[in-house]
Scaffold this active site. Structure first.
Site, PDB file in Angstrom:
ATOM      1  N   GLY A  12       0.833  -1.209   0.000  1.00 25.75           N
ATOM      2  CA  GLY A  12       0.000   0.000   0.000  1.00 25.75           C
ATOM      3  C   GLY A  12       0.857   1.243   0.000  1.00 25.75           C
ATOM      4  N   ASP A  13       0.180   2.391  -0.112  1.00 28.40           N
ATOM      5  CA  ASP A  13       0.857   3.693  -0.062  1.00 28.40           C
ATOM      6  C   ASP A  13       1.884   3.870  -1.181  1.00 28.40           C
ATOM      7  OD1 ASP A  13      -0.594   4.147   2.253  1.00 28.40           O
ATOM      8  OD2 ASP A  13       0.974   3.299   3.523  1.00 28.40           O
ATOM      9  N   LYS A  16      -0.982   5.539  -5.442  1.00 30.99           N
ATOM     10  CA  LYS A  16      -2.066   5.243  -6.385  1.00 30.99           C
ATOM     11  C   LYS A  16      -2.923   6.469  -6.673  1.00 30.99           C
ATOM     12  CE  LYS A  16      -3.259   1.917  -3.555  1.00 30.99           C
ATOM     13  NZ  LYS A  16      -2.092   1.668  -2.689  1.00 30.99           N
ATOM     14  N   ASN A  38      -9.881   2.216   4.929  1.00 34.66           N
ATOM     15  CA  ASN A  38      -8.493   1.955   5.333  1.00 34.66           C
ATOM     16  C   ASN A  38      -7.525   2.572   4.334  1.00 34.66           C
ATOM     17  OD1 ASN A  38      -9.423   0.097   3.440  1.00 34.66           O
ATOM     18  ND2 ASN A  38      -8.332  -1.655   4.279  1.00 34.66           N
ATOM     19  N   GLY A  40      -5.909   5.465   1.898  1.00 34.18           N
ATOM     20  CA  GLY A  40      -5.701   6.914   1.974  1.00 34.18           C
ATOM     21  C   GLY A  40      -4.966   7.332   0.723  1.00 34.18           C
ATOM     22  N   HIS A  41      -5.702   7.801  -0.274  1.00 30.23           N
ATOM     23  CA  HIS A  41      -5.081   8.136  -1.555  1.00 30.23           C
ATOM     24  C   HIS A  41      -4.882   9.650  -1.638  1.00 30.23           C
ATOM     25  CE1 HIS A  41      -6.510   4.042  -3.322  1.00 30.23           C
ATOM     26  NE2 HIS A  41      -5.719   3.922  -2.292  1.00 30.23           N
ATOM     27  N   GLN A 222      -4.896  -0.474  -1.137  1.00 29.67           N
ATOM     28  CA  GLN A 222      -3.878  -1.323  -0.502  1.00 29.67           C
ATOM     29  C   GLN A 222      -2.863  -1.797  -1.555  1.00 29.67           C
ATOM     30  OE1 GLN A 222      -7.460  -2.165   0.579  1.00 29.67           O
ATOM     31  NE2 GLN A 222      -6.965  -0.377   1.788  1.00 29.67           N
TER      32      GLN A 222
END
Ligand code: IMO
Ligand code: MG
Length: 421
Positions: A12-13, A16, A38, A40-41, A222
């Site tokens: 993730g992170d 994206k 969950n 955080g974009h 994710q």
């Protein structure tokens, strides 16, 4: 027409949000297919930054249709907060966003169960974002869930109360104090708010678009290493984060998958617990965290950092059938004398270039060193201007993975993006 898929190849992170926003101009339809708040974009443009949790990252582009697919779990409260802040920025969210009736709702008691369950695990906790993700998916697969479409059906309140009662029974196993009415009034208000949106049979909508030759971009949340089946279990999230998850989470057939954009950071990060073979506990790790501003967009937690892991990256590429790689945050490595990449693992004295079944084994990464470029790349806009040492790093990854890196991102802004042909 096909659905192109953008997804994360690590934990993730990966960035994206920036890439979906960037690619969105080529696509009239952007659709989230799994996960929930969950995620955080983060998006940055001009002087604004914004973190999206449930709303697809195409929302800022005029003329786009954004869809929250059936594979997503939605917390009405987070959803309302997010939409109201978008509206405050002048974004006509209700005109640009549609929600699948088959998406499942996160109840206030799902969040309580998440917290109680994590609490009970002590040191072996997953490091969940505590947004109620796992309990909501448990109710979905356990066939107890409440779906977005139920908002419109008489008896919604009764169904809500019945599920809440089940949750209260379930919570008795934990030694965990909570207030059963916590967040309920807000939640019910937020459910009414959600009911004002266009709720659709998204599987029909998506397939109609394909038949009308409209391009669709599916946005993952994710990353592959957090996938419920293929991630480093049990330190994973509760949904299918891989490309196949896009079909399931939106309702289009596998034969309609087009490009698969695999996003990875030029190094690795992870929030929450679980194995992380290339993790750094030294000054290099701190530099990655500082330079990369590696603090969670959803929970504010500081992220664990480490070198790029090619074993894990190749695994993710295979699982997703990646056609185009996208490398993010390469500028974060600008300051290093030496940059490293893990090319294989040593486990019990034996070398391997495959992710093992038991990811909790002691894994020692075999690192290859590259001379650093020691130049600020954040202002570079053309491939020809990239230093030789940097391109050596890029080509090594491409050769090892066997897939071209089509986009290199050198900072959070839309402009800090190099497209390679
Ligand atoms: P985006 O979309 C990074 C991690 C959590 C935890 C594990 C399980 O922004 O990349 P969960 O709340 O899903 O039960 O937590 O997964 N996690 C993420 N890590 N980025 C995310 O989303 C994440 N969503 C969940 O930290 O380790
Ligand atoms: Mg995140």
């Amino acid at each position: 027409m096909n659905v192109d898929v953008v997804l994360g190849l690590q934990w993730g992170d990966e960035g994206k949000g920036k890439i979906v926003d960037y690619l969105a101009r080529q696509y009239p339809v952007i659709a989230r297919f799994q996960g929930g708040p969950n995620a955080g974009h983060s998006l940055h443009f001009e002087d604004t930054s914004f973190v999206l949790h449930s709303v697809p990252s195409g929302i800022f582009r005029k003329g786009t249709v954004n869809i929250i697919g059936n594979g997503v779990v939605i917390d009405p409260v987070t959803f309302e907060e997010e939409c109201r802040s978008l509206e405050a920025l002048g974004i006509p969210v209700r005109d640009r966003l549609m929600i699948s009736k088959r998406a499942h709702l996160i109840l206030p008691t799902h969040r309580i169960i998440d917290a109680a369950s994590e609490h009970s695990k002590g040191v072996s906790r997953i490091g969940s974002t505590l947004k109620g993700i796992s309990p909501a998916y448990m109710d979905k697969t356990g066939r107890n869930g409440i779906r977005v479409g139920d908002i419109l059906v008489p008896g919604f309140q009764e169904r809500y109360k019945a599920l809440k009662s089940k949750h209260i029974e379930f919570l008795k196993q934990f030694d965990y104090a909570y207030d059963p009415g916590q967040g309920e009034a807000n939640w019910l208000k937020a459910v009414d708010y959600m009911g004002q949106f266009t709720l659709i049979d998204a599987e029909y909508y998506v397939n109609d678009c394909l038949n009308e030759n409209k391009r669709i971009l599916a946005e993952g949340a994710q990353g592959t290493l957090l996938d419920i089946d293929f991630g480093f279990y049990p330190y994973v999230t509760s949904s299918s984060t891989t490309c196949a998850g896009a079909c399931i989470g939106l309702g289009f057939p596998p034969s309609r998958v087009g490009k698969v954009y695999g996003i990875f950071k030029a190094y690795c990060t992870r929030v929450g617990s679980g194995p992380f073979p290339t993790e750094l506990f030294n000054r290099e790790g701190e530099i990655l965290r500082e330079q990369g501003k590696e603090f969670g967009a959803t929970t504010g937690r500081s992220r664990r950092t480490g070198w790029l892991d090619l074993v894990a990256l190749k695994y993710a590429v295979i699982l997703n059938g990646v056609t185009d790689l996208i490398m993010m945050k390469a500028d974060v490595l600008d300051v290093f004398e030496t940059v490293k990449i893990a090319t294989s693992y040593m486990i019990d004295g034996a070398g391997t270039d495959r992710v093992p079944y038991d990811t909790n084994a002691v894994i020692t990464p075999v690192l290859r060193e590259f001379k650093g470029w020691k130049r600020d790349l954040s202002g570079v806009r053309r491939e020809e201007e990239l230093p030789f040492e940097f391109m050596t790093y890029v080509r090594f990854i491409e050769d090892a993975v066997g897939i071209p890196i089509k986009i290199i991102s050198l900072g959070p802004d839309r402009e800090q993006t190099i497209i390679r042909d």
